[in-house]
Structures are given as C-alpha cells and as structure tokens.
Design an enzyme around this catalytic site. Structure first.
Site, PDB file in Angstrom:
ATOM      1  N   CYS A   9       3.215  -6.192   1.885  1.00  0.00           N
ATOM      2  CA  CYS A   9       4.226  -6.698   0.944  1.00  0.00           C
ATOM      3  C   CYS A   9       5.450  -7.293   1.627  1.00  0.00           C
ATOM      4  O   CYS A   9       6.245  -7.986   0.983  1.00  0.00           O
ATOM      5  CB  CYS A   9       4.655  -5.588  -0.002  1.00  0.00           C
ATOM      6  SG  CYS A   9       3.292  -4.892  -0.958  1.00  0.00           S
ATOM      7  N   HIS A  32      11.225  -7.739  -2.590  1.00  0.00           N
ATOM      8  CA  HIS A  32       9.827  -7.622  -2.980  1.00  0.00           C
ATOM      9  C   HIS A  32       9.767  -6.990  -4.364  1.00  0.00           C
ATOM     10  O   HIS A  32      10.420  -5.975  -4.624  1.00  0.00           O
ATOM     11  CB  HIS A  32       9.075  -6.761  -1.961  1.00  0.00           C
ATOM     12  CG  HIS A  32       7.763  -6.261  -2.448  1.00  0.00           C
ATOM     13  ND1 HIS A  32       6.827  -7.072  -3.048  1.00  0.00           N
ATOM     14  CD2 HIS A  32       7.225  -4.999  -2.441  1.00  0.00           C
ATOM     15  CE1 HIS A  32       5.779  -6.349  -3.384  1.00  0.00           C
ATOM     16  NE2 HIS A  32       5.994  -5.095  -3.024  1.00  0.00           N
ATOM     17  N   ASN A  86       3.222  -6.497  -9.360  1.00  0.00           N
ATOM     18  CA  ASN A  86       3.443  -6.461  -7.912  1.00  0.00           C
ATOM     19  C   ASN A  86       2.372  -7.321  -7.263  1.00  0.00           C
ATOM     20  O   ASN A  86       1.194  -6.959  -7.242  1.00  0.00           O
ATOM     21  CB  ASN A  86       3.351  -5.006  -7.428  1.00  0.00           C
ATOM     22  CG  ASN A  86       3.506  -4.863  -5.918  1.00  0.00           C
ATOM     23  OD1 ASN A  86       3.317  -5.809  -5.160  1.00  0.00           O
ATOM     24  ND2 ASN A  86       3.828  -3.671  -5.466  1.00  0.00           N
TER      25      ASN A  86
END
Length: 329
Positions: A118, A255, A285
């Site tokens: 990520c 993020h 996500n």
C-alpha cells in the site's frame, strides 16, 4: 535537521481507472454477517469496485494510462522508464510494467514492478523523482494498481469489507525552474510483516508460521497502531525536511486504508480532516492505487489546483511507509 534541497522534477500528467462492477455494503450483507451501518461506522467505506473475472492488474493499469493519454496526449512521448507499483501482478514472473510497454509500443523503455504494497505508489514516486532529478532519466511513467479482489477471501468479513480494485498513473519529468518535489521520508518495520500478508512460496515470516492459502490476511488492530503512530511522526519529519509550516500544506493525501485511521492520523498531526483527500468511500482500499485515485478525484472535483502543496503518505504491508511533499502543477 537540514532542510532538503527540492528535486528538479514534477508530475506533469495523471490518469485513473476503476472497474465498472460495484460491490456495495448492501451486497456484502448477503455474503457475510455484516451491514451497511457497521461497515461505514468502522471504515467509512460504502462501495468498492471489483475487476471482472477476466480483468487483471495489467488491464487496470493500461486503462489508467489510456485515461491519462486521453487527457494529456503527449504524456507518453519520450518516456524512458515504466515503474508499476503493485503486489498483485497478473503473473509472478512477468512485470505488469512490461505489459504496459508492449501495449503502448513504447520504444527503448525500461520496465519493472515495485512491491511496497500500500506504500508502493509513494515509493515509486520517490524513486522516479530521484532518477529524473539526478539526470539518469528525463521522463518516467509510474502506475499504481492492484486487483485485490483476486486475493481477498470474501467469506472473511474482517477483510472483504475493505478491499477494491483500481489503478492510477502519473508521469514524472525534469523541471529545473520550479522543482516540485520538496521533501521525502521513507521507513519500514520488518518485524510487523506478520500483521498483513498473503502466503506464497513460503508460509513463514521470520520463522513465524502463517495461514491464509494465498489470500490477504490482516490484523487490523496492529496495522491501525502502526499507522497512527508512524505516519504522524513521518509527517513531522517531512515538514522539518521541507522547512514548511503545517499551514503550507493545502491537501493531505494518505493511503485510503480506513477512514478511522485517517481521522486519527489527522488528529495526532494537527491536520484538519477537511484537508484530507481519500478515495475509499466509493472505491474501498485499493492499495497502491489509492493515493493516485484520491489525487485524481481531487483534481476532477476542482479541489486540487496548480501551485497547491500536497503531502502524500503511503503505509502498508512489510510493514512499509513513505511520504512526500509535492507541489502540484
């Protein structure tokens, strides 16, 4: 701490893509023991996009680059290197970057994938800006993309409510007159790798047995603790390196892991939540894609404007984290 010298590079183009298939919270209610209120309260996510059965990371990334090319027709001219940030390549041994090179027929172009999960897009952006500023390359294409639905256990309500698919692309090129990369900060905590992972050739992490059968496994509590401690510290270091006061930051783009994490980071850092841009509400996500997706949403919605100062910060598996302060436009 010594103030960093801005790197003579800038982001000159951007594009993004998400699949058309929507997995809503209501849909998830029919799959696992959950409901819309529970998911929104704990994550801020309402929908996520899922790739089709025959759609993979390369397709997402190529579509994001095509979107960029439509908006910035000269963006691929004289690109010398392609870096793709992903941890879900179509094939373990063939870089997604090579598929992009072949699809667009880019001549004499190097290509490789980078895996910092990520935090991957932030790592790729840091790498590209340094290579361009050093004069090693003049123009680099970066793509952050992941097809997390392919590795998500949709019977596990702790993970399936979070993850979606998407991709975002940018071009970094030389800029001597108004250098746009003002500061960077990287870090890692390898001891925490066991808290978010998927098994592969091995089912161990530093001797610790792992489970999961190749699907994503996450200890949400530990990832939360890592993010809300590490990211605020990293933000402070970025501000010190850049010599900028916090008030100089126009937009904070972390993020998009979970809205509760973003809220806590903002509270600990003193950044107003209204300054945070995220892509999780309707995309979920999306790992390496979440930062460029959020940035592009900010641009298309008229929030991010030329001259704005952005603080980007990625964090994720490994455990890894990386932040940059960048001037847009």
């Amino acid at each position: 701490m010594t103030i960093s010298t801005p790197l003579q590079a800038r982001i000159s183009a951007i594009g993004s893509y998400v699949p058309s298939r929507i997995l809503s919270n209501t849909d998830l209610q029919t799959m696992v023991d959950t409901n819309d209120e529970w998911i929104v309260q704990r994550t801020g996510i309402r929908e996520r996009r899922l790739a089709a059965d025959d759609e993979f990371t390369s397709h997402l990334c190529i579509a994001a680059v095509q979107n960029m090319l439509t908006r910035y027709p000269a963006s691929l001219d004289q690109v010398e290197l392609i870096i793709v940030a992903t941890h879900t390549p179509d094939l373990p041994s063939t870089p997604v970057a090579c598929q992009i090179q072949a699809h667009f027929g880019l001549p004499e172009t190097g290509a490789y994938d980078l895996n910092a999960t990520c935090a991957g897009f932030a790592y790729a952006l840091h790498t590209a800006s340094a290579l361009v500023a050093a004069g090693v390359h003049r123009k680099i294409l970066i793509v952050g993309g992941d097809a997390l639905s392919k590795i998500t256990d949709h019977t596990d309500r702790s993970t399936c409510i979070l993850f979606g698919d998407g991709a975002g692309a940018v071009v970094v090129e030389r800029e001597a007159d108004q250098p746009a990369f003002l500061a960077h900060h990287l870090g890692s905590d390898g001891s925490g790798g066991k808290h978010v992972y998927r098994t592969g050739l091995s089912t161990q992490w530093l001797g610790t047995p792992l489970t999961g059968d190749g699907k994503l496994v996450q200890n949400g509590r530990e990832v939360y603790k890592f993010a809300v401690t590490t990211v605020p510290q990293g933000i402070q270091k970025l501000l010190e390196k850049s010599g900028l006061p916090q008030t100089a930051i126009d937009w904070f783009i972390p993020h998009s892991a979970n809205l509760r994490i973003i809220e806590s980071i903002c509270e600990k850092s003193g950044i107003a939540l209204e300054k945070a841009l995220y892509s999780l509400e309707y995309y979920g996500n999306t790992s390496a894609a979440s930062i460029p997706l959020a940035l592009d949403l900010g641009i298309t919605e008229g929030k991010v404007k030329a001259g704005d100062t952005l603080l980007l910060y990625g964090f994720g598996g490994g455990l890894t984290h990386a932040g940059l302060i960048v001037r847009w436009g």
